[in-house]
Scaffold this motif. Structure first.
Motif, short mmCIF file in Angstrom:
data_model
loop_
_atom_site.label_atom_id
_atom_site.label_comp_id
_atom_site.label_asym_id
_atom_site.label_seq_id
_atom_site.Cartn_x
_atom_site.Cartn_y
_atom_site.Cartn_z
N ILE A 263 18.46 -18.17 47.66
CA ILE A 263 18.64 -16.90 46.95
C ILE A 263 18.35 -15.76 47.91
CG2 ILE A 263 17.81 -15.43 45.07
CD1 ILE A 263 17.12 -18.00 43.53
N TYR A 264 19.29 -14.85 48.00
CA TYR A 264 19.18 -13.68 48.88
C TYR A 264 18.71 -12.49 48.06
CZ TYR A 264 21.01 -9.74 51.73
OH TYR A 264 21.17 -8.57 52.43
N LEU A 265 17.50 -12.02 48.35
CA LEU A 265 16.98 -10.80 47.74
C LEU A 265 17.41 -9.65 48.64
CD1 LEU A 265 13.37 -11.95 46.74
CD2 LEU A 265 15.48 -12.05 45.39
N GLU A 266 18.41 -8.95 48.19
CA GLU A 266 19.02 -7.89 48.99
C GLU A 266 18.31 -6.56 48.74
OE1 GLU A 266 23.55 -6.32 49.61
OE2 GLU A 266 22.83 -6.50 47.54
N SER A 267 18.10 -5.82 49.81
CA SER A 267 17.59 -4.45 49.69
C SER A 267 18.33 -3.59 50.70
CB SER A 267 16.08 -4.38 49.91
OG SER A 267 15.74 -4.86 51.17
N SER A 268 18.59 -2.36 50.33
CA SER A 268 19.33 -1.45 51.21
C SER A 268 18.45 -1.03 52.38
CB SER A 268 19.77 -0.21 50.43
OG SER A 268 18.62 0.55 50.09
N LYS B 161 22.92 -13.90 45.17
CA LYS B 161 22.44 -12.66 45.76
C LYS B 161 22.03 -11.73 44.63
CE LYS B 161 25.44 -9.64 47.59
NZ LYS B 161 26.32 -8.95 48.56
N ILE B 162 20.84 -11.13 44.78
CA ILE B 162 20.36 -10.18 43.77
C ILE B 162 19.74 -9.00 44.50
CG2 ILE B 162 18.14 -11.33 43.47
CD1 ILE B 162 18.40 -10.61 40.44
N ASP C 156 12.54 -12.20 35.73
CA ASP C 156 13.17 -12.69 34.49
C ASP C 156 14.65 -13.02 34.72
OD1 ASP C 156 10.77 -12.42 33.15
OD2 ASP C 156 11.33 -10.54 32.16
N LYS C 157 15.33 -12.13 35.41
CA LYS C 157 16.75 -12.34 35.70
C LYS C 157 16.95 -13.58 36.56
CE LYS C 157 20.77 -9.79 37.42
NZ LYS C 157 21.24 -8.50 37.95
#
Length: 186
Positions: free
Chosen positions: A100-105, A156-157, A169-170
């Motif tokens: 799972i990719y926790l994306e941040s700008s 990806k989230i 939760d998501k």
């Protein structure tokens, strides 16, 4: 429940070490932070390993530790920001669990990291504080090198402007339904 092994990836400060233990608790799993395991095993901080032995040495330890941990069951494992930038590590991860990719700008990453100096990949030369532009350039450069690997994730989230609880939760809902075929009904 079948064997669960979830790996969290993402750039520095994307939320891996914060979200990981809460997500593990929510799913009834255990949690490991790969960097913390390496620090415990070596008795050195990640920064110290980089300084004393270099990145290649660190990446070798990282791959060996990841390989060992890939045999675990029912764990959420938070990876270091650069762990997935290795084909061997991607192979280990994808063959043993879900990524799972926790994306941040870059802008959000800058906000989260601007006062931290414990990240080896973001060390700057000299004693002067980097400007925002210099900091963002470094973030973008590293992100550009890693994005190909991050994009191999099963999910990806984006974590920008999201409360940790909402993100957990998501993720828990998606993991149960999409990865392990459980419905939301009790």
């Amino acid at each position: 429940m079948q064997k669960m092994l979830i790996y969290l990836t993402g750039f520095m400060a994307s939320g891996k070490s914060t979200i990981g233990p809460i997500l593990a608790n929510t799913l009834g799993c255990d949690f490991f932070d790969l960097d913390k395991v390496i620090e415990t095993d070596t008795g050195k901080s990640i920064r110290k390993i980089f300084e004393e032995n270099g990145e290649l040495y660190f990446r070798e330890i990282e791959t060996n530790t990841l390989s060992r941990m890939s045999n675990l069951e029912n764990y959420i494992i938070s990876l270091g920001g650069g762990t997935v930038a290795s084909e061997k590590n991607i192979e280990i991860i994808k063959s043993t669990g879900y990524l799972i990719y926790l994306e941040s700008s870059p802008e959000e990453t800058y906000k989260r990291l601007r006062f931290k100096r414990d990240r080896p990949a973001l060390l700057f030369d000299g004693d002067e504080e980097p400007t925002k532009v210099e900091f963002l350039e470094k973030i973008n450069l590293l992100l550009k090198k890693r994005i190909l690997y991050y994009n191999q994730a099963d999910l990806k989230i984006n974590t920008d402007n999201c409360r940790v609880g909402n993100t957990v939760d998501k993720l828990a809902s998606i993991i149960k339904k999409e990865f392990y075929g459980e419905s939301n009904k009790s």
